[in-house]
Design an enzyme around this catalytic site. Structure first.
Site, PDB file in Angstrom:
ATOM      1  N   ARG A   1      58.370-116.930 -22.372  1.00 27.83           N
ATOM      2  CA  ARG A   1      59.761-117.197 -22.016  1.00 27.83           C
ATOM      3  C   ARG A   1      60.187-118.595 -22.426  1.00 27.83           C
ATOM      4  O   ARG A   1      59.535-119.583 -22.099  1.00 27.83           O
ATOM      5  CB  ARG A   1      59.964-117.002 -20.513  1.00 27.83           C
ATOM      6  CG  ARG A   1      59.772-115.551 -20.147  1.00 27.83           C
ATOM      7  CD  ARG A   1      59.928-115.249 -18.685  1.00 27.83           C
ATOM      8  NE  ARG A   1      59.972-113.779 -18.516  1.00 27.83           N
ATOM      9  CZ  ARG A   1      60.464-113.164 -17.461  1.00 27.83           C
ATOM     10  NH1 ARG A   1      60.963-113.855 -16.468  1.00 27.83           N
ATOM     11  NH2 ARG A   1      60.478-111.852 -17.408  1.00 27.83           N
TER      12      ARG A   1
ATOM     13  N   LYS B   1      75.573-114.985  -7.161  1.00 27.47           N
ATOM     14  CA  LYS B   1      76.008-114.242  -8.343  1.00 27.47           C
ATOM     15  C   LYS B   1      77.544-114.192  -8.353  1.00 27.47           C
ATOM     16  O   LYS B   1      78.162-115.162  -8.756  1.00 27.47           O
ATOM     17  CB  LYS B   1      75.265-112.914  -8.399  1.00 27.47           C
ATOM     18  CG  LYS B   1      73.780-113.208  -8.722  1.00 27.47           C
ATOM     19  CD  LYS B   1      72.805-112.073  -8.637  1.00 27.47           C
ATOM     20  CE  LYS B   1      71.387-112.604  -8.904  1.00 27.47           C
ATOM     21  NZ  LYS B   1      70.333-111.632  -8.672  1.00 27.47           N
TER      22      LYS B   1
ATOM     23  N   THR C   1      62.601-124.117   6.964  1.00 25.67           N
ATOM     24  CA  THR C   1      63.160-124.690   5.743  1.00 25.67           C
ATOM     25  C   THR C   1      64.541-125.271   6.053  1.00 25.67           C
ATOM     26  O   THR C   1      65.245-124.792   6.948  1.00 25.67           O
ATOM     27  CB  THR C   1      63.221-123.612   4.631  1.00 25.67           C
ATOM     28  OG1 THR C   1      63.545-124.243   3.398  1.00 25.67           O
ATOM     29  CG2 THR C   1      64.231-122.533   4.918  1.00 25.67           C
TER      30      THR C   1
HETATM   31  C1  LIG Z   1      68.930-111.931  -8.096  1.00 29.53           C
HETATM   32  C2  LIG Z   1      68.441-110.890  -7.134  1.00 29.53           C
HETATM   33  C3  LIG Z   1      67.970-111.235  -5.872  1.00 29.53           C
HETATM   34  C4  LIG Z   1      67.732-112.654  -5.484  1.00 29.53           C
HETATM   35  O1  LIG Z   1      68.927-113.319  -5.234  1.00 29.53           O
HETATM   36  P1  LIG Z   1      68.975-114.906  -5.437  1.00 29.53           P
HETATM   37  O2  LIG Z   1      70.100-115.328  -4.593  1.00 29.53           O
HETATM   38  O3  LIG Z   1      69.170-115.137  -6.893  1.00 29.53           O
HETATM   39  O4  LIG Z   1      67.659-115.432  -4.965  1.00 29.53           O
HETATM   40  C5  LIG Z   1      67.687-110.234  -4.961  1.00 29.53           C
HETATM   41  N1  LIG Z   1      67.834-108.934  -5.292  1.00 29.53           N
HETATM   42  C6  LIG Z   1      68.255-108.560  -6.519  1.00 29.53           C
HETATM   43  C7  LIG Z   1      68.393-107.115  -6.822  1.00 29.53           C
HETATM   44  C8  LIG Z   1      68.547-109.522  -7.481  1.00 29.53           C
HETATM   45  O5  LIG Z   1      68.898-109.156  -8.703  1.00 29.53           O
END
Ligand SMILES: *Cc1c(COP(=O)(O)O)cnc(C)c1O
Length: 406
Positions: free
Chosen positions: A22, A248, A277
């Site tokens: 990668r 996202k 955390t």
């Molecule tokens: C990206 C992803 C996660 C993790 O989410 P993050 O906020 O990026 O840690 C969990 N489940 C799926 C299906 C994902 O694609």
């Protein structure tokens, strides 16, 4: 003496030999000009177009979201200052959890450092709190759910992807009184297909199972308020735990679960990955709250409509010219290449010759032999960019790959 360094180098050499080493593209995202970014490569810097971001709606540069972050930093500073339990629960965390619970029509919600941590921490904790539990897991579930299921120590049964008959066979074989969790996703991010959410709820109710739904690739994107596939399908109230991300479509960072007050309180009280955390920083919580406000508004609905239109348009254009778009009904546009070396070569040429960035997707993210280019059009990818992409893809995809579609 053990040569530790040699062991690490050998491990990497194995990855290289398979053609799936990668290489990260070093980018500088430009707020206000997404999907344009600057690429740092081979000692020079130039502008390229990003076609593989999970910032699906461009919320990562939305003025209200940036203002939410800036305002929170000005008012509260850079860090939250502690774990949730020790000095790190701020008013913003409480407000954000309340808003997320409301979005999903649940009594409560709980924030985590990431969506990955939300899945790992919640599934492992639920499994431990339910002795003898069986976790039924879709074979295409994300690595973070798999990690949580492993850590739960529970027995797990993997059902074939979206295969309701297989799932029912596994459920029927179990005593009714045995605790069961069905873990699955609203949108599967590498193939772009939807989970059969309503039908899985039917089975869960018939066989007395809980449902755990990862809506990471659906929150902000589906349903009238952007609460995900379960909202779109009118079954949010039938899901026990909805898990999502702020990273996202929300364009920020962080993860969460939403569910009943009792369940959320139990996870809050037992989950190591939640307790030990530091809580999310003000810039993140402030931005996420602002993103949530936009996404639940009419503006959010308009962005969702445009997002779907862009994905449909790109798929149609690609099919017209014989590019093998996988049959994805969602906003994700995967193009099958089927070989790691060819996939990486196509990706490199897109970047070097056409200034188009689409990261190759290799094992272990997808099964070997199904390496692909995963394209994510956003409302900000206009017709001109679509045309450029289609023209470039025809040039760089291996002839065998194009022929397969013809
Ligand atoms: C990206 C992803 C996660 C993790 O989410 P993050 O906020 O990026 O840690 C969990 N489940 C799926 C299906 C994902 O694609």
């Amino acid at each position: 003496m053990i040569d530790y360094e040699a062991r690490f180098a050998e491990a990497v050499a194995r990855v290289r030999a398979e053609g799936r080493y990668r290489v990260f593209a070093e980018l500088e995202r430009i707020a206000g000009r997404f999907p344009t970014a600057r690429l740092y490569r081979n000692g020079s810097v130039r502008e390229i177009t990003v076609w593989c971001s999970n910032d699906y709606l461009g919320m990562g540069q939305h003025p209200a979201v940036l203002e939410g972050a800036i305002e929170a930093v000005r008012r509260y500073g850079s860090g939250a200052g502690g774990t949730r339990n020790i000095s790190g629960t701020t008013h913003l965390h409480v407000e954000l959890e309340r808003a997320l619970a409301e979005l999903h029509g649940k009594q409560a919600a709980l924030l985590f450092t990431s969506g990955y941590v939300a899945n790992e921490a919640t599934l492992s904790t639920l499994g431990k709190l339910l002795p003898g539990c069986l976790i039924l897991s879709d074979e295409k579930n994300h690595a973070s759910m798999i990690a949580g299921i492993r850590a739960s120590g529970c027995e797990k049964a993997i059902f074939r992807h979206n295969d309701l008959d297989h799932l029912e066979t596994l459920l029927r074989a179990q005593p009714r009184e045995r605790p069961k969790i069905i873990a699955f996703e609203g949108v599967y991010s590498m193939d772009g297909d939807f989970g059969p959410v309503a039908q899985i709820c039917d089975l869960a109710e018939r066989y007395g199972a809980m449902t755990y739904l990862d809506e990471v690739h659906a929150v902000g994107l589906y349903g009238p308020k952007g609460a995900g596939v379960a909202e779109r399908d009118g079954v949010m109230d039938r899901i026990t735990v909805i898990q999502g991300t702020l990273a996202k479509a929300f364009g920020c960072m962080g993860g969460y679960i939403a569910g009943s007050a009792a369940l959320v309180d139990a996870v809050r009280s037992y989950a190591s990955g939640f307790i030990f955390t530091t809580s999310l920083a003000p810039a993140v919580t402030g931005a996420a709250l602002a993103a949530l406000r936009v996404l639940t508004s009419e503006e959010g609905a308009a962005l969702r409509a445009r997002h779907q239109e862009r994905a449909a348009t790109l798929k149609a254009r690609l099919r017209e010219v014989g590019v093998p778009v996988m049959p994805s009904p969602s906003h994700i546009v995967p193009v099958m290449v089927g070989d790691p070396v060819a996939c990486k070569a196509a990706s490199d040429r897109l970047l070097d010759e056409f200034g188009i960035y689409i990261q190759p997707i290799n094992y272990p993210t997808v099964p070997r032999g199904t390496e692909r280019l995963r394209i994510t059009p956003t409302p900000l990818h206009g017709d001109e960019l679509v045309q450029e992409l289609v023209a470039a893809l025809i040039r760089v995809l291996p002839a065998t790959s194009l022929a397969r579609a013809a």
